[in-house]
Design a protein around this motif. Structure first.
Motif, PDB file in Angstrom:
ATOM      1  N   ILE A  98      86.219  71.490 152.678  1.00  0.00           N
ATOM      2  CA  ILE A  98      84.933  72.186 152.524  1.00  0.00           C
ATOM      3  C   ILE A  98      84.060  71.457 151.495  1.00  0.00           C
ATOM      4  O   ILE A  98      84.486  71.233 150.355  1.00  0.00           O
ATOM      5  CB  ILE A  98      85.172  73.654 152.095  1.00  0.00           C
ATOM      6  CG1 ILE A  98      86.080  74.349 153.128  1.00  0.00           C
ATOM      7  CG2 ILE A  98      83.841  74.404 151.971  1.00  0.00           C
ATOM      8  CD1 ILE A  98      86.552  75.712 152.685  1.00  0.00           C
ATOM      9  N   HIS A  99      82.866  71.100 151.935  1.00  0.00           N
ATOM     10  CA  HIS A  99      81.957  70.314 151.093  1.00  0.00           C
ATOM     11  C   HIS A  99      80.539  70.854 151.182  1.00  0.00           C
ATOM     12  O   HIS A  99      80.227  71.732 151.991  1.00  0.00           O
ATOM     13  CB  HIS A  99      81.972  68.847 151.545  1.00  0.00           C
ATOM     14  CG  HIS A  99      83.239  68.132 151.194  1.00  0.00           C
ATOM     15  ND1 HIS A  99      83.314  67.215 150.178  1.00  0.00           N
ATOM     16  CD2 HIS A  99      84.480  68.238 151.724  1.00  0.00           C
ATOM     17  CE1 HIS A  99      84.564  66.769 150.092  1.00  0.00           C
ATOM     18  NE2 HIS A  99      85.302  67.377 151.018  1.00  0.00           N
ATOM     19  N   ALA A 100      79.670  70.291 150.336  1.00  0.00           N
ATOM     20  CA  ALA A 100      78.226  70.507 150.451  1.00  0.00           C
ATOM     21  C   ALA A 100      77.573  69.128 150.418  1.00  0.00           C
ATOM     22  O   ALA A 100      77.964  68.260 149.639  1.00  0.00           O
ATOM     23  CB  ALA A 100      77.716  71.387 149.326  1.00  0.00           C
ATOM     24  N   ASP A 101      76.609  68.944 151.287  1.00  0.00           N
ATOM     25  CA  ASP A 101      76.002  67.633 151.514  1.00  0.00           C
ATOM     26  C   ASP A 101      74.908  67.334 150.491  1.00  0.00           C
ATOM     27  O   ASP A 101      74.428  68.233 149.807  1.00  0.00           O
ATOM     28  CB  ASP A 101      75.389  67.632 152.923  1.00  0.00           C
ATOM     29  CG  ASP A 101      75.686  66.339 153.662  1.00  0.00           C
ATOM     30  OD1 ASP A 101      75.917  65.324 152.977  1.00  0.00           O
ATOM     31  OD2 ASP A 101      75.680  66.357 154.911  1.00  0.00           O
ATOM     32  N   ARG A 140      76.788  72.796 141.099  1.00  0.00           N
ATOM     33  CA  ARG A 140      77.759  71.730 141.364  1.00  0.00           C
ATOM     34  C   ARG A 140      78.534  72.020 142.653  1.00  0.00           C
ATOM     35  O   ARG A 140      79.061  73.122 142.834  1.00  0.00           O
ATOM     36  CB  ARG A 140      78.733  71.593 140.189  1.00  0.00           C
ATOM     37  CG  ARG A 140      78.036  71.181 138.898  1.00  0.00           C
ATOM     38  CD  ARG A 140      78.993  71.086 137.752  1.00  0.00           C
ATOM     39  NE  ARG A 140      79.704  72.354 137.499  1.00  0.00           N
ATOM     40  CZ  ARG A 140      80.502  72.560 136.464  1.00  0.00           C
ATOM     41  NH1 ARG A 140      80.709  71.596 135.584  1.00  0.00           N
ATOM     42  NH2 ARG A 140      81.114  73.718 136.310  1.00  0.00           N
ATOM     43  N   GLU A 141      78.620  70.992 143.485  1.00  0.00           N
ATOM     44  CA  GLU A 141      79.336  71.126 144.753  1.00  0.00           C
ATOM     45  C   GLU A 141      80.752  71.657 144.535  1.00  0.00           C
ATOM     46  O   GLU A 141      81.212  72.540 145.263  1.00  0.00           O
ATOM     47  CB  GLU A 141      79.371  69.772 145.475  1.00  0.00           C
ATOM     48  CG  GLU A 141      80.139  69.811 146.791  1.00  0.00           C
ATOM     49  CD  GLU A 141      80.240  68.449 147.457  1.00  0.00           C
ATOM     50  OE1 GLU A 141      79.707  67.468 146.891  1.00  0.00           O
ATOM     51  OE2 GLU A 141      80.852  68.365 148.540  1.00  0.00           O
ATOM     52  N   LYS A 142      81.449  71.103 143.527  1.00  0.00           N
ATOM     53  CA  LYS A 142      82.854  71.493 143.320  1.00  0.00           C
ATOM     54  C   LYS A 142      83.010  72.998 143.090  1.00  0.00           C
ATOM     55  O   LYS A 142      84.037  73.570 143.437  1.00  0.00           O
ATOM     56  CB  LYS A 142      83.466  70.718 142.149  1.00  0.00           C
ATOM     57  CG  LYS A 142      82.885  71.068 140.783  1.00  0.00           C
ATOM     58  CD  LYS A 142      83.694  70.419 139.660  1.00  0.00           C
ATOM     59  CE  LYS A 142      83.161  70.828 138.298  1.00  0.00           C
ATOM     60  NZ  LYS A 142      83.956  70.266 137.193  1.00  0.00           N
ATOM     61  N   GLY A 202      86.407  70.530 148.301  1.00  0.00           N
ATOM     62  CA  GLY A 202      86.163  69.155 147.876  1.00  0.00           C
ATOM     63  C   GLY A 202      85.972  69.029 146.364  1.00  0.00           C
ATOM     64  O   GLY A 202      85.628  69.987 145.678  1.00  0.00           O
ATOM     65  N   HIS A 203      86.281  67.805 145.875  1.00  0.00           N
ATOM     66  CA  HIS A 203      85.994  67.439 144.475  1.00  0.00           C
ATOM     67  C   HIS A 203      86.782  68.316 143.495  1.00  0.00           C
ATOM     68  O   HIS A 203      87.811  68.852 143.853  1.00  0.00           O
ATOM     69  CB  HIS A 203      84.484  67.484 144.240  1.00  0.00           C
ATOM     70  CG  HIS A 203      83.730  66.765 145.334  1.00  0.00           C
ATOM     71  ND1 HIS A 203      83.591  65.412 145.376  1.00  0.00           N
ATOM     72  CD2 HIS A 203      83.140  67.238 146.471  1.00  0.00           C
ATOM     73  CE1 HIS A 203      82.918  65.073 146.475  1.00  0.00           C
ATOM     74  NE2 HIS A 203      82.649  66.158 147.171  1.00  0.00           N
ATOM     75  N   GLY A 204      86.275  68.478 142.265  1.00  0.00           N
ATOM     76  CA  GLY A 204      87.007  69.256 141.264  1.00  0.00           C
ATOM     77  C   GLY A 204      87.291  68.441 140.014  1.00  0.00           C
ATOM     78  O   GLY A 204      87.362  67.207 140.060  1.00  0.00           O
TER      79      GLY A 204
HETATM   80 ZN    ZN Z   1      81.657  66.520 148.957  1.00  0.00          ZN
END
Ligand code: ZN
Length: 245
Positions: free
Chosen positions: A91-94, A37-39, A22-24
């Protein structure tokens, strides 16, 4: 037109799994208290998972992004469809306002999300020459096209719930679960009408303990290993796919 049956109907080709960190780029995703950072963590987990998949003789992983750059949500789905992925895993982090929120969750497309998505696919002239679920929509009238697209998306959701349940079961062995069952939403990245698609919230980056875990190589590897086991459980439950390669 020749309907595209199950992915297993393409002998000799490895099972292709699209991994979608996810993200980036300009979109860091959620940010933990310690600045994680989640990304970044989801990209690291995706690379670890890719290694596990690529080590299998009959499996290959494809990353929708392999470095720190921005990829629009619809482009992530387009990329997976272009390579004819058999499975799509985002794939993410909440994150949540309360730091106490914790645990992993797995999401599949909701019926409402699917319905609105089908309407949009049909409305988009850019899909005219496109094959959805192996069916050339341009060759049918709108009513027939809608029925075919609904069928394809319904099958996608069933498969997504099946693979999601396996992945959730494996993740439950290595991390607390936020929800014990598959959750449903109209996430844009889950809307490929012909690829089983799940979104994994690996942990809460807003929870200090889970943020700390997400930073460690050992825990990233545990998450990748659990997702990988879930994928294997899913494909080995489908003889046509397991026999492939
Ligand atoms: Zn996310």
């Amino acid at each position: 037109p020749q309907p595209r049956a199950s992915p297993g109907a393409r002998p000799g080709r490895p099972i292709l799994i699209a991994l979608d960190p996810g993200h980036g780029g300009e979109d860091p995703g959620a940010i933990g208290k310690r600045g994680t950072r989640e990304k970044d963590v989801v990209l690291q987990i995706a690379h670890r998972l890719k290694k596990l998949i690529d080590a299998q003789p009959n499996m290959r992983a494809y990353l929708t992004r392999d470095r720190d750059y921005f990829v629009p949500l619809n482009v992530r789905v387009q990329k997976a469809r272009r390579v004819q992925a058999d499975l799509f895993i985002s794939i993410h982090a909440d994150a949540w306002i309360k730091p106490s929120a914790r645990g992993s969750s797995v999401w599949a497309l909701s019926q409402n999300g699917a319905t609105s998505s089908a309407a949009r696919w049909l409305a988009k002239k850019e899909n005219d020459a496109d094959l959805i679920g192996g069916v050339n929509l341009g060759a049918h009238n709108a009513q027939v096209a809608k029925v075919l697209l609904d069928l394809s998306t319904g099958a996608q959701i069933n498969d997504s719930i099946r693979v999601g349940t396996q992945v959730l079961g494996e993740i439950g062995k290595i991390n607390q679960l936020h929800k014990n069952r598959i959750e449903r939403a109209g996430f844009a990245v889950l809307k490929a009408p012909d690829i089983p698609s799940i979104l994994i919230e690996t942990a809460f980056i807003s929870n200090p303990q889970e943020e700390q875990l997400l930073r460690t190589a050992a825990h990233q590897q545990r998450i990748a290993g659990a997702v990988f086991s879930g994928i294997q459980d899913y494909f080995s439950a489908q003889p046509a796919l397991a026999r492939r390669g």
